[in-house]
Design a protein around this motif. Sequence first.
Motif, short mmCIF file in Angstrom:
data_model
loop_
_atom_site.label_atom_id
_atom_site.label_comp_id
_atom_site.label_asym_id
_atom_site.label_seq_id
_atom_site.Cartn_x
_atom_site.Cartn_y
_atom_site.Cartn_z
N HIS A 116 0.84 -1.20 0.00
CA HIS A 116 0.00 0.00 0.00
C HIS A 116 0.87 1.24 0.00
CE1 HIS A 116 -2.26 3.35 1.78
NE2 HIS A 116 -3.18 2.90 0.98
N SER A 117 0.51 2.22 -0.82
CA SER A 117 1.23 3.49 -0.88
C SER A 117 0.26 4.64 -0.68
CB SER A 117 1.91 3.64 -2.25
OG SER A 117 2.37 4.96 -2.42
N TYR A 118 0.61 5.55 0.22
CA TYR A 118 -0.13 6.80 0.37
C TYR A 118 0.29 7.82 -0.68
CZ TYR A 118 -2.31 5.41 4.75
OH TYR A 118 -3.08 4.77 5.69
N ILE A 119 1.40 7.57 -1.37
CA ILE A 119 1.91 8.49 -2.38
C ILE A 119 1.21 8.26 -3.73
CG2 ILE A 119 4.00 9.30 -3.57
CD1 ILE A 119 4.18 9.60 -0.50
N SER A 120 1.00 7.00 -4.09
CA SER A 120 0.46 6.66 -5.41
C SER A 120 -0.82 7.40 -5.79
CB SER A 120 0.22 5.15 -5.53
OG SER A 120 1.46 4.48 -5.53
N PRO A 121 -1.79 7.54 -4.87
CA PRO A 121 -3.02 8.22 -5.28
C PRO A 121 -2.83 9.69 -5.67
CG PRO A 121 -3.38 6.96 -3.27
CD PRO A 121 -1.90 6.97 -3.53
N VAL A 122 -1.73 10.31 -5.26
CA VAL A 122 -1.52 11.72 -5.58
C VAL A 122 -0.39 11.91 -6.59
CG1 VAL A 122 -2.47 12.44 -3.38
CG2 VAL A 122 -0.01 12.16 -3.59
N ALA A 123 0.24 10.83 -7.03
CA ALA A 123 1.33 10.90 -8.00
C ALA A 123 0.80 10.71 -9.42
CB ALA A 123 2.38 9.82 -7.69
N ARG A 124 1.50 11.28 -10.38
CA ARG A 124 1.16 11.05 -11.79
C ARG A 124 1.47 9.60 -12.18
NH1 ARG A 124 0.82 15.69 -15.33
NH2 ARG A 124 0.21 17.41 -13.98
N GLY A 125 2.47 9.02 -11.51
CA GLY A 125 2.83 7.65 -11.79
C GLY A 125 3.85 7.15 -10.79
N MET A 126 4.08 5.83 -10.83
CA MET A 126 5.04 5.18 -9.94
C MET A 126 5.98 4.31 -10.77
SD MET A 126 4.88 1.99 -7.41
CE MET A 126 3.47 2.30 -6.42
N ILE A 127 7.25 4.35 -10.39
CA ILE A 127 8.26 3.51 -11.02
C ILE A 127 8.91 2.70 -9.89
CG2 ILE A 127 10.43 3.46 -12.30
CD1 ILE A 127 9.50 6.26 -13.45
N CYS A 128 8.84 1.38 -10.00
CA CYS A 128 9.44 0.56 -8.94
C CYS A 128 10.08 -0.68 -9.55
CB CYS A 128 8.41 0.19 -7.87
SG CYS A 128 7.14 -0.96 -8.34
N GLY A 129 11.11 -1.15 -8.86
CA GLY A 129 11.72 -2.43 -9.22
C GLY A 129 12.88 -2.35 -10.19
N PHE A 130 13.29 -1.15 -10.58
CA PHE A 130 14.38 -1.02 -11.55
C PHE A 130 15.67 -0.51 -10.91
CE2 PHE A 130 10.53 -0.71 -14.13
CZ PHE A 130 10.79 -1.71 -15.06
N GLY A 131 15.75 -0.59 -9.58
CA GLY A 131 16.94 -0.12 -8.90
C GLY A 131 17.19 1.35 -9.15
N PRO A 132 18.45 1.77 -9.13
CA PRO A 132 18.78 3.18 -9.33
C PRO A 132 18.29 3.74 -10.67
CG PRO A 132 20.67 2.00 -8.48
CD PRO A 132 19.63 0.97 -8.81
N HIS A 133 18.19 2.88 -11.68
CA HIS A 133 17.72 3.33 -12.99
C HIS A 133 16.30 3.91 -12.90
CE1 HIS A 133 17.73 3.67 -17.31
NE2 HIS A 133 16.59 3.01 -17.37
N GLY A 134 15.53 3.49 -11.91
CA GLY A 134 14.18 4.02 -11.72
C GLY A 134 14.17 5.52 -11.51
N TYR A 135 15.18 6.05 -10.85
CA TYR A 135 15.27 7.50 -10.65
C TYR A 135 15.46 8.22 -11.98
CZ TYR A 135 15.68 7.33 -5.53
OH TYR A 135 15.44 7.17 -4.19
N LEU A 136 16.27 7.64 -12.86
CA LEU A 136 16.49 8.25 -14.17
C LEU A 136 15.21 8.21 -14.99
CD1 LEU A 136 20.03 6.80 -14.94
CD2 LEU A 136 19.38 8.77 -13.52
N LEU A 137 14.49 7.10 -14.91
CA LEU A 137 13.20 7.00 -15.58
C LEU A 137 12.21 8.02 -15.02
CD1 LEU A 137 12.86 3.10 -15.68
CD2 LEU A 137 13.39 4.61 -17.62
N ALA A 138 12.27 8.24 -13.71
CA ALA A 138 11.38 9.23 -13.08
C ALA A 138 11.71 10.64 -13.56
CB ALA A 138 11.49 9.13 -11.56
N LEU A 139 12.99 10.95 -13.73
CA LEU A 139 13.36 12.26 -14.25
C LEU A 139 12.90 12.42 -15.69
CD1 LEU A 139 16.91 12.71 -12.69
CD2 LEU A 139 14.83 13.99 -12.11
N ASP A 140 13.03 11.36 -16.50
CA ASP A 140 12.51 11.40 -17.86
C ASP A 140 11.00 11.68 -17.85
OD1 ASP A 140 15.04 10.75 -18.85
OD2 ASP A 140 14.55 8.64 -19.21
N ALA A 141 10.30 10.99 -16.97
CA ALA A 141 8.84 11.13 -16.90
C ALA A 141 8.44 12.53 -16.46
CB ALA A 141 8.25 10.08 -15.95
N ILE A 142 9.08 13.06 -15.44
CA ILE A 142 8.70 14.38 -14.94
C ILE A 142 9.04 15.45 -15.97
CG2 ILE A 142 10.76 15.06 -13.60
CD1 ILE A 142 7.50 15.32 -11.90
#
Length: 149
Positions: A116-142
């Motif tokens: 359960h995440s309290y963040i997900s309902p207010v986020a545009r999206g979630m990236i999980c399970g890709f290790g540090p690369h997930g942060y880079l994907l999040a920057l691409d997305a934002i």
Amino acid sequence: MAIDASILVLNGPNLNMLGVREPQIYGSMTLDDLEAACHERADQLGLTVDFRQSNHEGELVSWIQQARTENDGIVINAGAYTHTSVAIMDSLILSELPVIEVHLSNIFKREPVRHHSYISPVARGMICGFGPHGYLLALDAIANIIDRD
């Protein structure tokens, strides 16, 4: 894509222990290594990154409130607060900024309390399970969201 925007990248409790804490789950990259990778990707995207970490919920809330007037978007790995903090959720709503939630591990393959995440309902999206690369994907997305909006 070259946009001129400032992104707050927030890291919650225990993320200061990356590289030491359960490397079989979180990998060997340190938080400093992760910050350097985020700055490199941000430069490629025309973003400025304000990269922060705290083990204190109230400090994270204060930084999110500050972001309302100082940043254009938020990438957040709230750590364990993801699963417990209505205060962080409320501050993200109050910020009125686009939010991308990121997790190093796949929280849905872990203990049920982490599903359960309290963040997900207010986020545009979630990236999980890709290790540090997930942060880079999040920057691409934002960057894409800000450019599109």
